[in-house]
Design a protein around this motif. Sequence first.
Motif, mmCIF file in Angstrom:
data_model
loop_
_atom_site.group_PDB
_atom_site.id
_atom_site.type_symbol
_atom_site.label_atom_id
_atom_site.label_comp_id
_atom_site.label_asym_id
_atom_site.label_seq_id
_atom_site.Cartn_x
_atom_site.Cartn_y
_atom_site.Cartn_z
ATOM 1 N N LEU A 97 -15.323 -2.593 7.597
ATOM 2 C CA LEU A 97 -14.004 -3.139 8.209
ATOM 3 C C LEU A 97 -14.404 -2.111 9.741
ATOM 4 O O LEU A 97 -14.125 -2.510 11.004
ATOM 5 C CB LEU A 97 -12.537 -2.962 7.658
ATOM 6 N N THR A 104 -5.117 -3.906 7.930
ATOM 7 C CA THR A 104 -5.721 -3.655 7.178
ATOM 8 C C THR A 104 -6.395 -2.558 7.156
ATOM 9 O O THR A 104 -6.446 -2.407 5.694
ATOM 10 C CB THR A 104 -7.369 -5.062 7.126
ATOM 11 N N ARG A 105 -7.278 -2.255 7.964
ATOM 12 C CA ARG A 105 -8.228 -0.770 7.689
ATOM 13 C C ARG A 105 -7.004 0.991 7.273
ATOM 14 O O ARG A 105 -7.197 1.465 6.332
ATOM 15 C CB ARG A 105 -8.769 -0.520 9.055
ATOM 16 N N ASP A 140 -4.358 -8.403 13.449
ATOM 17 C CA ASP A 140 -4.252 -7.852 11.824
ATOM 18 C C ASP A 140 -5.497 -6.634 10.817
ATOM 19 O O ASP A 140 -5.137 -6.123 10.089
ATOM 20 C CB ASP A 140 -3.820 -8.755 10.796
ATOM 21 N N ASP A 186 0.633 -1.445 0.392
ATOM 22 C CA ASP A 186 -0.092 0.168 0.296
ATOM 23 C C ASP A 186 0.570 1.320 -0.110
ATOM 24 O O ASP A 186 -0.193 2.357 0.040
ATOM 25 C CB ASP A 186 -1.008 0.220 1.089
ATOM 26 N N ILE A 234 -7.509 -7.486 0.030
ATOM 27 C CA ILE A 234 -8.954 -6.746 1.160
ATOM 28 C C ILE A 234 -9.093 -7.307 1.048
ATOM 29 O O ILE A 234 -10.241 -7.765 2.414
ATOM 30 C CB ILE A 234 -8.354 -5.442 0.962
ATOM 31 N N TYR A 281 -13.565 -11.922 7.872
ATOM 32 C CA TYR A 281 -13.045 -10.893 9.566
ATOM 33 C C TYR A 281 -14.652 -11.068 9.759
ATOM 34 O O TYR A 281 -15.307 -11.176 10.407
ATOM 35 C CB TYR A 281 -12.861 -9.199 9.419
ATOM 36 N N ARG A 311 -4.593 -0.566 5.250
ATOM 37 C CA ARG A 311 -4.257 -0.525 4.271
ATOM 38 C C ARG A 311 -5.221 0.233 3.217
ATOM 39 O O ARG A 311 -4.117 0.429 2.242
ATOM 40 C CB ARG A 311 -4.019 -2.027 3.835
ATOM 41 N N LEU A 325 -10.239 -10.633 3.017
ATOM 42 C CA LEU A 325 -9.836 -10.394 4.194
ATOM 43 C C LEU A 325 -11.489 -9.628 4.882
ATOM 44 O O LEU A 325 -11.357 -10.645 6.278
ATOM 45 C CB LEU A 325 -8.761 -9.475 4.613
#
Length: 313
Positions: free
Chosen positions: A234, A176-177, A172, A88, A151, A158, A179, A154
Motif C-alpha cells: 500500500l 486502508t493503510r 479510501d 479494525d 484488505i 489498487y 486499517r 483491495l
Amino acid sequence: MAICVFDIFPDGTTKPVDDTALTGAGTYRWWHFDLNDPALSEWLPGHLPAIPAGALIQPETRPRCDAYENGLMLNLRGINLNAGQPADQMVSVRMWVDNDVIITVRMRKVFALEDIRQGIEAGTAPATPAAFVEALVSRLTARVQEEVMEIAKLAEFYEADLDDDTTPPPKDLPATRRRVIRLRRYLEPQRTALNKLAAVDLPLMPEPDGLRLRELANRTTLAVEELDALRDRLLTVQDDHDLFVARTQARHGYRLSVAAGVFLPLGFLTGLFGVNIGGMPGLDHPMAFAWLCLSMAALAIVMLLVLKLSRWL
C-alpha cells in the motif's frame, strides 16, 4: 450479574446455573461478564486471587498469556463485528482459565464468544477448558484471516489501477493503510501470546490441544506477515500515485514557464508601445499596428526556435 453462566459436562451437555459458587458439578463452569457491570469488581476479589482478578477488570489491555499457579491469564483480540463500528477497532476478551472454571470478560460484544455460547445452548459445548480456549482462538483467528484477505483484495485492486495513468488516487487508500496499522498493532502481540499459550506447560493444556494451538498460532503469524507485506504494498501504491501527481505538476509548471518565457518580451513590447506620450513612432502611419503585430509574431517564432535548439522544448 453475569451475562451467562453454564456448567459444562464431559459429554458436551450443559446446564444453566443460578447459584454464585465459582465452580459447579460439571467438568468446568463458564462465567461470562460485561466489564461495565459495576458488580463485577466486587464479585471477582471474593472468588479469585488478586492478580488474575485485577487482570480481568483492567480497562485497557493488550494480548497476553501468563501462567499463574495452575491457571492462565489470557487476553486476546478479535475483529470488531458490531454494527456501526470499524472492524479494525479490535474487541478484547479477558480470560481466567483454570481446571474447573473459565471466566471471560468483555467490554464490547465478541461474536466468537457468542458463537460458543450458542453452541453451548444447543448442547454442543467444548468438553474441556482447553477445548474452550481452542474453539475461541480458532474463531478469532478465522475472522482475522478474513479481514486480512479483504484488505489483500483491495491492495490488488489498487495495484491494478496503477496501469491506467488516468485513474485518480483511491480515496479510501489512506483509510486502508490505517486499517493495516491498527490490525498489526494488536496481532503482533497476539502472535506472541498464542505462541506462548501453545508452549505452556500446565496440566490444563494437554499435548493434543497444544498441537492445535500451535497451528492456530502459525496462522496468526501468517496473518501478521501478510499485514507486513500489505503495508509495504500500500505504501508503494501511495508512492506511485504521489510520483504521478508530482510529475504532472512538474510538467504543467514547465509548460507555464515556457509560455511565460515566450510572452514576457512580447508583454514588454506591448507595454512599451502602449505608452501614450508624444514621439511614439507610427502614431500617424496606418500600417504601424500591423507591422508591430507581425514583428511580435516573428519574435515569438524566433524565441520558440531558440528554446527548441536549447532543448527546452
